[in-house]
Design a protein around this motif. Structure first.
Motif, PDB file in Angstrom:
ATOM      1  N   ASN A 192      51.062 -20.611  46.067  1.00  0.00           N
ATOM      2  CA  ASN A 192      50.473 -19.508  45.305  1.00  0.00           C
ATOM      3  C   ASN A 192      50.041 -18.426  46.285  1.00  0.00           C
ATOM      4  O   ASN A 192      49.108 -18.613  47.068  1.00  0.00           O
ATOM      5  CB  ASN A 192      49.283 -20.007  44.488  1.00  0.00           C
ATOM      6  N   ALA A 193      50.715 -17.273  46.231  1.00  0.00           N
ATOM      7  CA  ALA A 193      50.508 -16.227  47.229  1.00  0.00           C
ATOM      8  C   ALA A 193      49.683 -15.060  46.716  1.00  0.00           C
ATOM      9  O   ALA A 193      49.707 -13.984  47.316  1.00  0.00           O
ATOM     10  CB  ALA A 193      51.857 -15.718  47.728  1.00  0.00           C
ATOM     11  N   LYS A 194      48.948 -15.223  45.600  1.00  0.00           N
ATOM     12  CA  LYS A 194      48.182 -14.097  45.066  1.00  0.00           C
ATOM     13  C   LYS A 194      47.166 -13.586  46.077  1.00  0.00           C
ATOM     14  O   LYS A 194      47.092 -12.390  46.366  1.00  0.00           O
ATOM     15  CB  LYS A 194      47.494 -14.515  43.774  1.00  0.00           C
ATOM     16  N   ALA A 195      46.368 -14.494  46.605  1.00  0.00           N
ATOM     17  CA  ALA A 195      45.372 -14.078  47.597  1.00  0.00           C
ATOM     18  C   ALA A 195      46.045 -13.622  48.884  1.00  0.00           C
ATOM     19  O   ALA A 195      45.584 -12.680  49.545  1.00  0.00           O
ATOM     20  CB  ALA A 195      44.409 -15.232  47.874  1.00  0.00           C
ATOM     21  N   ALA A 196      47.158 -14.278  49.255  1.00  0.00           N
ATOM     22  CA  ALA A 196      47.863 -13.914  50.486  1.00  0.00           C
ATOM     23  C   ALA A 196      48.402 -12.493  50.419  1.00  0.00           C
ATOM     24  O   ALA A 196      48.377 -11.759  51.411  1.00  0.00           O
ATOM     25  CB  ALA A 196      48.994 -14.907  50.749  1.00  0.00           C
ATOM     26  N   VAL A 197      48.890 -12.084  49.248  1.00  0.00           N
ATOM     27  CA  VAL A 197      49.411 -10.724  49.098  1.00  0.00           C
ATOM     28  C   VAL A 197      48.292  -9.708  49.295  1.00  0.00           C
ATOM     29  O   VAL A 197      48.468  -8.687  49.986  1.00  0.00           O
ATOM     30  CB  VAL A 197      50.079 -10.550  47.715  1.00  0.00           C
ATOM     31  N   VAL A 198      47.135  -9.980  48.719  1.00  0.00           N
ATOM     32  CA  VAL A 198      46.001  -9.051  48.869  1.00  0.00           C
ATOM     33  C   VAL A 198      45.596  -8.960  50.333  1.00  0.00           C
ATOM     34  O   VAL A 198      45.395  -7.853  50.880  1.00  0.00           O
ATOM     35  CB  VAL A 198      44.823  -9.513  47.990  1.00  0.00           C
ATOM     36  N   ARG A 199      45.466 -10.115  50.981  1.00  0.00           N
ATOM     37  CA  ARG A 199      45.076 -10.097  52.400  1.00  0.00           C
ATOM     38  C   ARG A 199      46.104  -9.344  53.240  1.00  0.00           C
ATOM     39  O   ARG A 199      45.752  -8.536  54.114  1.00  0.00           O
ATOM     40  CB  ARG A 199      44.934 -11.532  52.917  1.00  0.00           C
ATOM     41  N   THR A 200      47.375  -9.614  52.992  1.00  0.00           N
ATOM     42  CA  THR A 200      48.428  -8.971  53.783  1.00  0.00           C
ATOM     43  C   THR A 200      48.434  -7.466  53.584  1.00  0.00           C
ATOM     44  O   THR A 200      48.615  -6.691  54.541  1.00  0.00           O
ATOM     45  CB  THR A 200      49.802  -9.556  53.403  1.00  0.00           C
ATOM     46  N   VAL A 201      48.239  -7.016  52.367  1.00  0.00           N
ATOM     47  CA  VAL A 201      48.197  -5.568  52.098  1.00  0.00           C
ATOM     48  C   VAL A 201      47.030  -4.923  52.839  1.00  0.00           C
ATOM     49  O   VAL A 201      47.173  -3.863  53.459  1.00  0.00           O
ATOM     50  CB  VAL A 201      48.111  -5.310  50.579  1.00  0.00           C
ATOM     51  N   VAL A 202      45.868  -5.558  52.781  1.00  0.00           N
ATOM     52  CA  VAL A 202      44.691  -5.001  53.464  1.00  0.00           C
ATOM     53  C   VAL A 202      44.930  -4.941  54.968  1.00  0.00           C
ATOM     54  O   VAL A 202      44.740  -3.892  55.610  1.00  0.00           O
ATOM     55  CB  VAL A 202      43.438  -5.836  53.142  1.00  0.00           C
ATOM     56  N   PHE A 203      45.362  -6.061  55.558  1.00  0.00           N
ATOM     57  CA  PHE A 203      45.580  -6.091  57.012  1.00  0.00           C
ATOM     58  C   PHE A 203      46.692  -5.127  57.418  1.00  0.00           C
ATOM     59  O   PHE A 203      46.564  -4.387  58.404  1.00  0.00           O
ATOM     60  CB  PHE A 203      45.950  -7.506  57.469  1.00  0.00           C
ATOM     61  N   GLY A 204      47.781  -5.122  56.660  1.00  0.00           N
ATOM     62  CA  GLY A 204      48.928  -4.299  57.028  1.00  0.00           C
ATOM     63  C   GLY A 204      48.651  -2.819  56.952  1.00  0.00           C
ATOM     64  O   GLY A 204      48.969  -2.064  57.887  1.00  0.00           O
ATOM     65  N   PHE A 205      48.054  -2.373  55.851  1.00  0.00           N
ATOM     66  CA  PHE A 205      47.775  -0.944  55.719  1.00  0.00           C
ATOM     67  C   PHE A 205      46.704  -0.482  56.711  1.00  0.00           C
ATOM     68  O   PHE A 205      46.746   0.654  57.199  1.00  0.00           O
ATOM     69  CB  PHE A 205      47.367  -0.609  54.286  1.00  0.00           C
ATOM     70  N   THR A 206      45.746  -1.340  56.998  1.00  0.00           N
ATOM     71  CA  THR A 206      44.746  -0.982  58.011  1.00  0.00           C
ATOM     72  C   THR A 206      45.396  -0.806  59.367  1.00  0.00           C
ATOM     73  O   THR A 206      45.124   0.164  60.092  1.00  0.00           O
ATOM     74  CB  THR A 206      43.659  -2.063  58.091  1.00  0.00           C
ATOM     75  N   LEU A 207      46.286  -1.736  59.724  1.00  0.00           N
ATOM     76  CA  LEU A 207      46.992  -1.623  61.001  1.00  0.00           C
ATOM     77  C   LEU A 207      47.841  -0.352  61.057  1.00  0.00           C
ATOM     78  O   LEU A 207      47.819   0.384  62.051  1.00  0.00           O
ATOM     79  CB  LEU A 207      47.885  -2.848  61.204  1.00  0.00           C
TER      80      LEU A 207
END
Length: 740
Positions: A157-172
């Motif tokens: 289940n990647a729901k939380a993983a998608v949110v984390r990845t979006v936050v980390f990726g866009f910040t970077l």
């Protein structure tokens, strides 16, 4: 970049992105001790942030890997040399397996070591993207694709993983964009300017994520492509039940049905006098859903021994032949492919010092190969001796009932077994088809010929899977009447069993495609067998003849040799009726009939192909449209960002060239790239003037020097030897400047 707090944040977010690649592994595999790998990532990222010298980074990481392997797999302490010797010995043995592409037999120690190396490389790439390129979009995009694919096709289940990845990726990406702007404008970074950039960035990301989570979701516009992709693995019938994936030759036949996915990957080649069917195993117990073996005992034998399979009675005439089999190295199984009538297996390669060992599994007659350590392996090549039976029509029609003086009752019971739930109408249909036939051979021929009618269709795609209370054979015979070899062969075997005729289900390969004459022996033919040649057929037991093959599948022909009474030897296809030989036509008429038959067959095949294509488009036009739109979108994105990847393609392309004439083509390519970059050449502007403009823009003299070489070639059509090697660096530097 300086070692300050913003840079630390960059590496921290990069580490968190890397961590997302490890999170699903614990749930989807048997990998344990994930904290060991996460800590390794953390240490590797910190070593790059602290700018430790490469030799110390190498030693620290290597020491951590070896300590971890010792702690996970060895009882001895780290400073005991015995475990290290064992590890290096295992490492050497695994390298041999790795180069032989035998990945399944790799030890856990080497798998762990390679996983550490993979993580090490990922950290190196992250550091390169952060410091040198100051871009992270590709890795961010790959991470999103990775977790969303796992979410779609696995239990993860990647729901939380998608949110984390979006936050980390866009910040970077936001931070790296800030640093690229500073570098381009040659402005020193100040704490206040960084704060002015970062605060709005974080607020925007936070609001975007919050809105994305809480906002109502619109219904999907496009049909879900996942069921279409999963059709490769399962196919739903009208009751919503799903069947197993079918790709080439499989070993599990307990649940037949569903689509057959073709695969033209070659499996083995044979050199033989003529085309043969190649057996792998037989199955004797029908369950209502598929086939299983009623039990297996093994009989060992060695190379050169007589293979202990069922042989032909003395009443059957045979002719002896040999065949050479060469197996492609990607085949992982250790089963032997062999023709009916196998006698001996000779000259197996590779040769083992203790002799090559084989085992025959009874009653399914599967032959397995083992090395000197009794490890299952697939030989690269082996030579077969076998006999081809020459049946007599007069002997085949002798059997009218079971003669227990020739065969044991247990044998008949085993090969006439049927489930109690088999619908009665299957037996009624078998009786109807064989009405008026008084011997087993004629009954078998009648059932075999029954499937050649237009009522039944050979199809690999739209094949139903029986529901929980539906019989596989009954569904095919009376409802769908559409399927491939498993449907036809199973139905024939079951119908003959309802008549008390012993049958078995055979799996293997058809004869394959004729390539050319054998290079080693011109009298032999070379055939290539692929996964598409995986096949199943039926063998019927005649007490005075042994097991005789039959081919009920529409469009297939399994040839056997049959002597008609008092006639010369002939070789009709077994799915043809045994009739008196026709009067021979004049040679010219025969040639004309053959040509007409070929033209008619070609026309029929074209019409069939057109109908199948039309039906496919009508049934799957939405999915085809989705795929076309997806391809168009990918092509469009690649075109829009061509400035980011196309220069790299040009660098690779011209790096492999050596001729001095490449100066002309490379220069013209450079002009196109500069024009795309925005440095357009004015109308009537000379090359030298344009080169000066480019050098002024990039603060170099490279374009002027390269232009001089191009003009020299343009006017004289020749250059001193080694010119391209001298100016290639100039050209590469200018191409790199067009990357945007």
């Amino acid at each position: 970049m300086k070692r300050n707090f913003p840079t630390f944040l960059l590496y921290a977010f990069a580490f968190l992105l890397l961590w997302e690649w490890l999170r699903p592994i614990r749930q989807l595999t048997n990998t344990g001790h994930m904290e060991t790998f996460v800590l390794f990532l953390l240490i590797s990222v910190l070593s790059y942030f602290l700018r430790i010298k490469w030799i110390w980074k190498f030693l620290i990481n290597l020491m951590y890997i070896m300590v971890s392997i010792n702690r996970l797999y060895y009882k001895e302490g780290f400073f005991h040399l015995s475990w290290l010797q064992s590890f290096f010995s295992d490492f050497k043995n695994n390298m041999v397996l790795l180069f032989a592409r035998n990945v399944e037999d790799l030890s856990n120690e080497l798998r762990t070591f390679l996983f550490f190396v993979l993580l090490w490389l990922m950290v190196y790439l992250i550091n390169y993207w952060l410091l040198n390129r100051r871009r992270i979009f590709i890795f961010f995009f790959m991470t999103l694709v990775y977790i969303t694919v796992l979410d779609t096709f696995t239990p993860y289940n990647a729901k939380a993983a998608v949110v984390r990845t979006v936050v980390f990726g866009f910040t970077l990406m936001g931070m790296l964009t800030f640093y690229r702007i500073l570098a381009k404008e040659n402005v020193d970074s100040e704490h206040s300017s960084a704060r002015k950039w970062m605060v709005p960035l974080l607020v925007m990301i936070a609001l975007s994520v919050l809105v994305g989570i809480t906002a109502p979701k619109a219904a999907p516009v496009w049909p879900d492509p996942v069921p279409y992709l999963q059709a490769a693995n399962s196919k739903s019938d009208r009751n919503g039940k799903s069947g197993p994936q079918r790709i080439g030759y499989g070993t599990n036949d307990s649940a037949l049905g569903g689509p057959f996915i073709g695969d033209n990957k070659p499996v083995f080649t044979t050199e033989a006098e003529e085309k043969n069917y190649w057996m792998v195993e037989t199955k004797d117990a029908y369950t209502g859903k598929g086939w299983i073996s009623s039990g297996a005992t093994t009989v060992p034998f060695r190379e050169g021994d007589l293979v202990p399979v069922s042989s032909f009675p003395e009443t059957v005439e045979t002719k002896k032949e040999t065949a050479r089999v060469v197996v492609y190295n990607h085949l992982q199984s250790n089963h032997i492919m062999y023709p009916q009538g196998i006698q001996k297996i000779l000259k197996t390669s590779p040769v083992n010092s203790k002799g090559n060992l084989f085992e025959l599994e009874n009653p399914n007659e599967r032959i397995l190969y083992y090395d000197s350590r009794h490890q299952p392996v697939m030989p690269n090549m082996y030579l077969l001796e076998f006999v081809i039976p020459i049946y007599k029509a007069a002997d085949l029609i002798k059997t009218t009932a079971v003669d227990y003086s020739l065969v044991r009752p247990e044998f008949i019971k085993k090969y006439t077994q049927l489930p109690k739930e088999l619908p009665l109408r299957v037996k009624q249909l078998a009786k109807q088809i064989t009405a008026g036939k008084n011997n087993w051979f004629d009954k078998a021929k009648a059932v075999e010929s029954y499937f050649s009618s237009s009522d039944y269709t050979y199809d690999q795609k739209n094949v139903a899977v029986p529901g929980a209370h539906v019989d596989y054979v009954d569904q095919f015979l009376f409802d769908t009447k559409r399927g491939y070899c498993d449907n036809f062969s199973t139905s024939m075997a079951v119908m003959l069993r309802t008549l008390g005729i012993p049958t078995r289900w055979v799996k293997g390969y058809t004869g394959g495609e004729l390539i050319n004459k054998s290079q080693t022996d011109p009298s032999l033919q070379l055939y290539r067998i692929t996964n598409n040649n995986a096949h199943s057929w039926v063998e019927v037991f005649f007490p005075n003849q042994g097991w005789v093959p039959f081919e009920p599948t529409k469009g297939f022909s399994n040839d056997v040799i049959i002597h008609s009474s008092g006639a010369a030897e002939q070789k009709p296809a077994i799915n043809q009726q045994t009739t008196p030989a026709p009067v021979k036509k004049p040679q010219q008429n025969l040639l004309e009939d053959t040509q007409s038959s070929k033209v008619a067959k070609k026309s029929a095949n074209s019409k069939t192909l057109w109908k199948q294509t039309t039906a496919l488009i009508n049934n799957y036009w939405k999915r085809v449209l989705f795929i076309l739109v997806l391809i168009a979108a990918v092509v469009g994105i690649l075109y829009r960002i061509r400035g980011k990847w196309f220069p790299y393609f040009l660098l690779l392309k011209y790096r492999l060239k050596r001729k001095d004439e490449n100066v002309e083509f490379a220069y013209l390519v450079l002009l196109d790239q500069l024009n795309r970059y925005g440095l357009k050449r004015k109308e009537n502007q000379t090359l030298r003037s344009y080169a000066g403009y480019i050098d002024t823009f990039f603060s170099t003299r490279e374009m002027t020097r390269l232009t001089a070489k191009y003009e020299q070639y343009l006017y004289h059509r020749e250059l001193p030897h080694g010119t391209w090697k001298d100016v290639r660096k100039l050209w590469e530097n200018l191409i790199k400047k067009t990357i945007a």
